[in-house]
Scaffold this active site. Structure first.
Site, mmCIF file in Angstrom:
data_model
loop_
_atom_site.group_PDB
_atom_site.id
_atom_site.type_symbol
_atom_site.label_atom_id
_atom_site.label_comp_id
_atom_site.label_asym_id
_atom_site.label_seq_id
_atom_site.Cartn_x
_atom_site.Cartn_y
_atom_site.Cartn_z
ATOM 1 N N GLY A 297 0.460 -1.714 0.043
ATOM 2 C CA GLY A 297 0.115 -0.185 -0.240
ATOM 3 C C GLY A 297 0.552 1.116 0.096
ATOM 4 N N GLN B 299 5.367 9.587 -9.505
ATOM 5 C CA GLN B 299 4.519 10.100 -9.931
ATOM 6 C C GLN B 299 2.901 9.864 -8.667
ATOM 7 O OE1 GLN B 299 5.580 13.519 -11.300
ATOM 8 N NE2 GLN B 299 7.110 12.473 -10.988
ATOM 9 N N HIS C 265 -4.319 3.580 -11.500
ATOM 10 C CA HIS C 265 -3.757 2.736 -13.057
ATOM 11 C C HIS C 265 -1.641 3.670 -12.835
ATOM 12 C CE1 HIS C 265 -3.559 -0.611 -15.226
ATOM 13 N NE2 HIS C 265 -2.934 -0.137 -16.212
ATOM 14 N N THR D 163 -15.336 2.438 -13.550
ATOM 15 C CA THR D 163 -16.267 1.901 -14.317
ATOM 16 C C THR D 163 -16.703 0.527 -14.434
ATOM 17 O OG1 THR D 163 -15.989 2.095 -16.286
ATOM 18 C CG2 THR D 163 -17.006 4.056 -15.310
ATOM 19 N N MET E 91 -6.021 -6.047 -5.525
ATOM 20 C CA MET E 91 -6.118 -6.396 -6.764
ATOM 21 C C MET E 91 -6.992 -7.356 -6.535
ATOM 22 S SD MET E 91 -2.898 -5.051 -7.792
ATOM 23 C CE MET E 91 -2.719 -6.525 -8.941
ATOM 24 N N ASN F 43 0.518 2.947 -2.708
ATOM 25 C CA ASN F 43 -0.544 4.982 -2.376
ATOM 26 C C ASN F 43 -0.912 4.735 -1.789
ATOM 27 O OD1 ASN F 43 0.046 5.996 -5.335
ATOM 28 N ND2 ASN F 43 -0.123 3.943 -6.081
#
Length: 220
Positions: free
Chosen positions: A12, A173, A109, A141, A90, A14
């Protein structure tokens, strides 16, 4: 103040960048909980060390994807979040799960969507010989790795890059743009119009495409 629930499956990173941004005051949200489908996810320890409630909903304990997603919805909704944030979660989500959180389910992503959906994005980018790679934050979506794009970051693919070097440059990034996208959501800057995301420029301010200079991306 809006609240978020973060879903993870592994370390994790992020998630950790979001927790850092929240702790610094850069992202004005409350992290209500971190949930994982894997009991051994390292990110659970990181979250717990910061006094963030954690829950495990082990997908192996459910006979079907639908049953697992229903359990996830129940666990998430117990915290009544304004936004659900996928941070290395995931699992392919069912249409029912995605529709339940329509407009408030966000993912990052590691490619410039719609290029390279799915797995092994950095390897595929190198194999295709692209000169620009990056990452994308988008609303989720039912279509895998598709959905209204919120912000992207582009990085150069350098001569001599291997998969690890390119992945590290993209990940740096990711840690910039995901907190930015969550901040925009929290501050009411995002609007969905005809399948596209509009960002209030006066409030959002920053560019929707972050593109570091090539020189800044070179090691050393």
């Amino acid at each position: 103040m809006k609240s978020i629930v973060i879903l993870i499956s592994g370390r994790g990173s992020n998630m950790e960048s979001l927790l850092d941004a929240v702790a610094s005051g850069a992202v004005p949200v409350r992290v209500a909980a971190v949930l994982s489908n894997r009991p051994d996810a390292k990110g659970l320890d990181i979250a717990a060390a910061r006094d963030v409630p954690t829950r495990v909903i082990d997908h192996k304990q459910y006979a079907s994807r639908e049953a697992f997603d229903a359990a996830m919805v129940e666990a998430i909704d117990a915290f009544a979040p304004d936004l659900v944030v996928l941070a290395g979660f995931m699992r392919i989500l069912t249409d029912g799960f995605v529709c339940h959180y329509e407009g408030r389910l966000m993912n990052i992503h590691p490619s410039l969507l719609p290029s390279f959906p799915g797995l092994h994005t950095h390897q595929r980018a190198l194999e295709e010989g692209v000169r620009i790679h990056g990452c994308t934050v988008h609303f989720v979506t039912p279509a895998l790795d598709h959905g209204p794009i919120i912000v992207q970051a582009a990085v150069p693919v350098l001569d001599g890059d291997d998969e690890d070097a390119l992945a590290a440059r993209v990940l740096a990034q990711e840690h910039r743009v995901y907190p930015l996208a969550v901040r925009w959501f929290a501050e009411g800057c995002l609007r969905l119009i005809g399948g596209r995301v509009a960002v209030d420029a006066e409030q959002g301010g920053e560019s929707l495409l972050i593109s570091p200079a090539v020189g800044a991306a070179r090691p050393g």
